[in-house]
Write an enzyme that holds these catalytic residues in place. Structure first.
Site, PDB file in Angstrom:
ATOM      1  N   GLN A  20       0.803  -1.223   0.000  1.00 45.48           N
ATOM      2  CA  GLN A  20       0.000   0.000   0.000  1.00 45.48           C
ATOM      3  C   GLN A  20       0.839   1.278   0.000  1.00 45.48           C
ATOM      4  O   GLN A  20       0.330   2.352  -0.288  1.00 45.48           O
ATOM      5  CB  GLN A  20      -0.958  -0.012   1.202  1.00 45.48           C
ATOM      6  CG  GLN A  20      -1.974  -1.143   1.101  1.00 45.48           C
ATOM      7  CD  GLN A  20      -2.939  -1.178   2.275  1.00 45.48           C
ATOM      8  OE1 GLN A  20      -2.704  -1.874   3.247  1.00 45.48           O
ATOM      9  NE2 GLN A  20      -4.015  -0.421   2.197  1.00 45.48           N
ATOM     10  N   HIS A 114       0.632  -9.395   4.317  1.00 44.93           N
ATOM     11  CA  HIS A 114      -0.492  -8.455   4.378  1.00 44.93           C
ATOM     12  C   HIS A 114      -1.211  -8.492   3.022  1.00 44.93           C
ATOM     13  O   HIS A 114      -0.964  -7.659   2.150  1.00 44.93           O
ATOM     14  CB  HIS A 114       0.004  -7.044   4.713  1.00 44.93           C
ATOM     15  CG  HIS A 114      -1.077  -6.108   5.150  1.00 44.93           C
ATOM     16  ND1 HIS A 114      -1.092  -5.471   6.371  1.00 44.93           N
ATOM     17  CD2 HIS A 114      -2.215  -5.702   4.530  1.00 44.93           C
ATOM     18  CE1 HIS A 114      -2.165  -4.701   6.471  1.00 44.93           C
ATOM     19  NE2 HIS A 114      -2.868  -4.830   5.355  1.00 44.93           N
ATOM     20  N   ASN A 158      -2.131 -11.021   8.049  1.00 44.75           N
ATOM     21  CA  ASN A 158      -3.059  -9.914   8.241  1.00 44.75           C
ATOM     22  C   ASN A 158      -4.463 -10.294   7.802  1.00 44.75           C
ATOM     23  O   ASN A 158      -4.661 -10.767   6.671  1.00 44.75           O
ATOM     24  CB  ASN A 158      -2.603  -8.704   7.412  1.00 44.75           C
ATOM     25  CG  ASN A 158      -3.514  -7.504   7.622  1.00 44.75           C
ATOM     26  OD1 ASN A 158      -3.464  -6.871   8.669  1.00 44.75           O
ATOM     27  ND2 ASN A 158      -4.361  -7.201   6.646  1.00 44.75           N
ATOM     28  N   GLU A 159      -5.402 -10.088   8.686  1.00 49.67           N
ATOM     29  CA  GLU A 159      -6.825 -10.291   8.387  1.00 49.67           C
ATOM     30  C   GLU A 159      -7.090 -11.550   7.572  1.00 49.67           C
ATOM     31  O   GLU A 159      -7.574 -11.484   6.428  1.00 49.67           O
ATOM     32  CB  GLU A 159      -7.405  -9.058   7.691  1.00 49.67           C
ATOM     33  CG  GLU A 159      -7.361  -7.823   8.576  1.00 49.67           C
ATOM     34  CD  GLU A 159      -8.123  -6.623   8.035  1.00 49.67           C
ATOM     35  OE1 GLU A 159      -8.529  -6.656   6.854  1.00 49.67           O
ATOM     36  OE2 GLU A 159      -8.328  -5.668   8.790  1.00 49.67           O
TER      37      GLU A 159
END
Ligand code: BGC
Length: 394
Positions: A20, A114, A158-159
């Protein structure tokens, strides 16, 4: 004014993810997806914030604001750009990020995955491949030099709940929509097995690890059947993942908004509530509700808020949101829950996946041509709280 103190040693930080902010993550599955002719991603990640080269400045800014922790992710697609080839140079690069944190007395909190994976991993079956957990474990072993000294906390995945939902076959744009896709249960199992294997490697190296779960503050409307529907709809999207963090060193809570659930399922955001640039309800109590859900479902695994924030162009609303969220975090600590850190999402404005760069979550903005960083007033406000380790009284 009586300040309301946080526990000594509380981690006050901000979080980012490699894809990101780094830019040019060309060997990742997301880069490929962004450039596919039928891409649903509104714009490619491109150079992003060029944090791959500017991480030193970013960490300096974070420390100068008064924060003491930085959660960032390392990129599997850079470390292992081809199946079986591990880049020493990229391992060194990420080690330099850890060292840059340590130089500034910033706690590095490293995420191993991620959302993004190498293109070859996607090609060879993604998380559905039988050997996916083994491949992830091999990557974690290869990446150990990044975290083997000076790092205390590692986030494995992540998630995983969002990752399993995105793999469910539905449109990637669902990431920002209100209704959450059906999770792919095979992917969920493989992610969990990968997490367990990663934890074994990390524990062997003396590191504390956990995975980070997107909590949704599911709220029953109160109509008959709505409580049951929260269970039916919420468990495979959140509870299952929290329960599996029982016995881990910590669990990451990532909270942004709430989701109303009626007897027939989730409801769209009501017309009369304030919404953010992602279309989510402005709902500061989400953090506290996520903490309580995690504490209960895990049977009391220590909690780190690994993400919480708001996409807005109005920085005053970021401050208002964060103030409300931190009030809630402090309340959970007062209730006796072991919460040891709060990491705001995000340090920088960034590439918000399918929605591109428009939803701005950052405490710091940057110029798209010069990459020059500018901390927003919210960054200074938040830094003041971190330095004081306390919230001012209302
Ligand atoms: C993710 C981030 C994302 C943020 C806001 C989480 O789902 O971990 O990558 O930018 O929430 O949507």
């Amino acid at each position: 004014m009586i300040a309301r103190k946080f526990p000594n040693g509380f981690l006050w930080g901000a979080a980012t993810a490699a894809h990101q902010i780094e830019g040019n993550n060309v060997n990742s599955n997301w880069w490929a997806m962004e450039h596919a002719p039928d891409s649903k991603v509104v714009e490619p990640s491109g150079d992003a914030a060029d944090s791959y080269h500017r991480f030193g400045e970013d960490i300096r800014l974070l420390a100068d604001l008064g924060l003491n922790a930085y959660r960032f992710s390392i990129e599997w697609a850079r470390i292992e750009p081809e199946r079986g080839f591990v880049s020493r140079a990229e391992i060194d690069h990420y080690r330099r990020m850890v060292d840059a944190c340590l130089d500034k007395d910033v706690e590095p909190i490293v995420t191993l995955m991620h959302f993004t994976v190498p293109r070859w991993f996607q090609r060879d079956g993604f998380w559905r491949a039988d050997d996916a957990p083994e491949l992830f474990e091999r990557y974690v072993e290869a990446a150990l030099p990044v975290v083997s000294s000076g790092v205390r906390y590692v986030c494995t995945i992540n998630e995983p709940n969002i990752a399993a939902m995105l793999a469910g076959g539905e449109d990637v744009a669902n990431l920002v929509a209100n209704a959450m896709p059906n999770p792919d249960l095979l992917v969920a199992d493989r992610l969990y097995e990968s997490h367990v294997r990663a934890r074994r490697v990390l524990s062997g190296a003396g590191l504390r690890s956990g995975w980070t779960v997107a909590t949704q503050a599911f709220a029953p409307t109160g109509e008959p059947g709505s409580e049951e529907e929260v269970q039916r709809y919420g468990h495979p999207r959140e509870g299952w993942y929290l329960e599996r963090a029982a016995g881990d060193d910590f669990v990451g809570v990532q909270a942004y908004t709430r989701t109303w659930v009626g007897p027939g399922g989730p409801l769209p955001v009501a017309d009369n509530v304030e919404t953010t640039l992602t279309g989510w309800e402005f709902y500061p109590p989400a953090a506290a509700e996520g903490i309580r859900a995690a504490w209960e479902a895990t049977g009391h695994t220590p909690v780190m808020v690994t993400e919480n924030g708001i996409a807005t162009g109005d920085d005053e609303r970021r401050i208002a949101y964060t103030r409300g969220a931190l009030d809630g975090v402090l309340a959970t600590i007062t209730e006796g829950i072991d919460v040891f850190g709060y990491l705001h999402w995000s340090l920088l404005d960034n590439f918000e996946w399918a929605s591109g760069f428009r939803p701005t979550f950052g405490l710091i903005s940057w110029d798209p041509h010069t990459f020059q960083r500018t901390p927003k007033p919210s960054a200074r406000w938040y830094g003041g709280i971190a330095r004081a380790n306390a919230l001012p009284d209302h």
